[in-house]
Design an enzyme around this catalytic site. Structure first.
Site, PDB file in Angstrom:
ATOM      1  N   LYS A 145       8.541 -40.837  -1.632  1.00 12.06           N
ATOM      2  CA  LYS A 145       8.473 -39.427  -1.528  1.00 12.06           C
ATOM      3  C   LYS A 145       7.438 -39.569  -3.148  1.00 12.06           C
ATOM      4  O   LYS A 145       8.145 -39.816  -4.153  1.00 12.06           O
ATOM      5  CB  LYS A 145       9.805 -38.881  -1.310  1.00 12.06           C
TER       6      LYS A 145
ATOM      7  N   SER B  84      10.286 -31.425   4.263  1.00 11.95           N
ATOM      8  CA  SER B  84       9.861 -31.583   3.041  1.00 11.95           C
ATOM      9  C   SER B  84       8.589 -33.085   2.359  1.00 11.95           C
ATOM     10  O   SER B  84       8.044 -33.389   2.102  1.00 11.95           O
ATOM     11  CB  SER B  84       9.904 -30.904   1.740  1.00 11.95           C
TER      12      SER B  84
ATOM     13  N   SER C 285      14.977 -31.632   4.269  1.00 18.13           N
ATOM     14  CA  SER C 285      13.574 -33.028   4.110  1.00 18.13           C
ATOM     15  C   SER C 285      13.954 -33.878   4.596  1.00 18.13           C
ATOM     16  O   SER C 285      12.499 -34.738   3.921  1.00 18.13           O
ATOM     17  CB  SER C 285      13.535 -32.062   2.736  1.00 18.13           C
TER      18      SER C 285
END
Ligand code: GLN
Length: 475
Positions: free
Chosen positions: A64, A139, A163
């Site tokens: 990420k 997210s 997330s």
């Protein structure tokens, strides 16, 4: 290890898949092809020279974009960090490098991890590999979609209120949020420091266990990282859950309906058939959890994001280099104007909304009524979990109240978007570990949309949690 394929070949195959699938999916923001091939070559050499290597050695993964990799761009999905190149490795990254993992690139995310659909990314939407009209969740949507679309063997995400778990549910993969403190956050671009955790996405629970073993453990660079003995979580996957007690919070399931309810009930029956004892429990403060989260999280966001002022990191709007920002021929700004214009241009709408909410909640005169009150409710929510865990070993619910929604469906209504987090935020507020794993599908417009189940465990009982999910998955 069967030595059927070299790491270099495997890495090249993944880059081929990325080149083929990613123009549609949009999982990656940055590819690190040179780094990946160098890492892969190194592992191949070690294997060729007869060295015993780690299970993760030579296996390509995605990270990420809020985790720092030395020499690689880390945007956190924001224009604010568009040109930021990290000068160091996050602790999770240095640990992965040590065992020989191969890093393919950095994945798309909602700006500074705020969102549930990747639609708050300053760069792109990550589409759901099961239906390109739908979101991948957020997210960490890029990390979940990369695994689901076979653009990485596994990936890392971060979870502040869901997330990792919600995108795992939407994309039909496994996602684990470890206990608060289990994994060092040094080198993770902070969102809300009392809630943030790093964790893995993979195709199986066993893979998540293997990854957790490599990234977890105390770190002197993160004072909140817990002292705990090194464990090989994969060694605890016995496939036996006979006699364990699973609690189903009545507050979580009372409003379930339709196909989601049906699929969830089927999964409960499956746990029963595997020998688990199912009991109804109550988490009486559940109805306050979203409100509590959306008070504490923005407060911490407003503090953490104060560092993005145009001086220390990333974007700075004060000189002629930023020609696209020059208004009315203005090319010079004083310090205050530099702060204000940098934050005005650098942050997106959702980030600004949360900074304003948080700053308000922390301001003198309001602190007691908002932030402090929320901390008190948080303690009650944690107490709910302590009491529940006197009675049961795990708590089970759907991961999210829905399957992946269509892109654009919730962008005009932040409250609707926040409701997506209703079952996930409590694990962060209480600090307990939680895992999302596929339990079924819903059909819509001829597409099969995955649905995840969420198991929450006792603090630091990742081995039990992983074993329960593994046993479900492999039966
Ligand atoms: N969707 C939640 C939010 O928008 C969770 C974010 C996260 O876990 N990083 O805050």
């Amino acid at each position: 290890m069967n030595k059927e394929i070299t790491s270099v070949q495997l890495t090249k195959d993944y880059f081929d898949a990325i080149k083929k699938n990613d123009p549609e999916i949009g999982a990656y923001l940055t590819l690190t092809e040179e780094l990946a091939l160098k890492q892969a070559q190194f592992v191949d050499q070690r294997i060729a020279s007869g060295e015993e290597v780690d299970l993760l050695a030579g296996i390509p993964c995605a990270i990420k974009d809020n985790m720092c990799v030395d020499g690689v761009r880390a945007t956190a999905g924001s224009k604010m960090l568009d040109s930021y190149i990290s000068p160091y490795d996050a602790t999770v990254i240095s640990r992965l490098k040590e065992v020989g993992a191969v890093i393919l690139g950095k994945t798309n995310m909602d700006e500074f991890a705020m969102g549930s659909s990747t639609e708050n990314s300053a760069y792109q939407l990550t589409r759901n590999p099961h239906d390109a009209e739908r979101v991948s969740g957020g997210s960490s949507g890029g990390s979940a979609a990369a695994v689901a679309a076979d653009e990485a063997a596994w990936s890392l995400g971060s979870d502040t209120g869901g997330s990792i778990r919600q995108p795992a549910s939407f994309c039909g993969v496994v996602g684990l949020k470890p206990t608060y403190g289990r994994v060092s956050r040094h080198g993770l671009i902070a969102m809300a420091s009392s809630l943030d955790q790093i964790g893995p996405f993979a195709k199986t629970v066993e893979d998540c266990a293997i990854i957790l073993s490599r990234i977890s453990g105390e770190d002197k660079m993160d004072a909140t990282s817990a002292q705990s003995a090194d464990k090989r979580y994969e060694d605890f996957l016995t496939g036996n859950i006979k006699g364990i007690k699973i609690g189903i919070p009545k507050e979580y399931v009372q409003n379930l309906e339709g196909k989601i309810k049906e699929e969830f009930e089927k999964s409960v029956e499956k746990f029963k058939s595997l020998g688990a004892k199912i009991v109804e429990i109550s988490l009486p403060h559940s109805s306050y959890s979203l409100a509590t989260y959306y008070m504490i999280m923005p407060s911490e966001v407003s503090s953490n994001l104060a560092r993005f002022d145009g001086i220390k990191y990333g974007l700075r709007i004060n000189d002629q280099e930023n020609t696209e920002f020059i208004e009315n021929g203005k090319t010079e700004r004083n310090l205050l104007e530099t702060y204000m214009d940098t934050r005005e241009y650098g942050f997106g709408t959702e980030v600004k909304r949360r900074i304003m909410l948080g700053t308000y909640a922390l301001s003198s005169g309001y602190y007691d009524a908002y932030y402090l009150k929320a901390q008190k409710v948080r303690a009650l929510i944690r107490d709910d979990f302590e009491k529940a865990f006197e009675e049961v070993d795990f708590i089970y619910s759907p991961t999210a109240p829905e399957v992946a929604f269509k892109a654009g469906e919730k962008t005009d209504d932040p409250l609707k978007m926040y409701l997506s987090d209703i079952y996930t935020v409590t694990a962060n507020l209480a600090g307990v570990p939680a895992i999302s794993f596929p339990i079924g599908f819903l059909e819509s417009d001829g597409k099969k949309l995955p649905l995840g189940g969420q198991l929450m465990g006792k603090w630091f009982d990742e081995e039990g949690l992983l074993n329960a999910a593994h046993t479900f998955e492999t039966n």
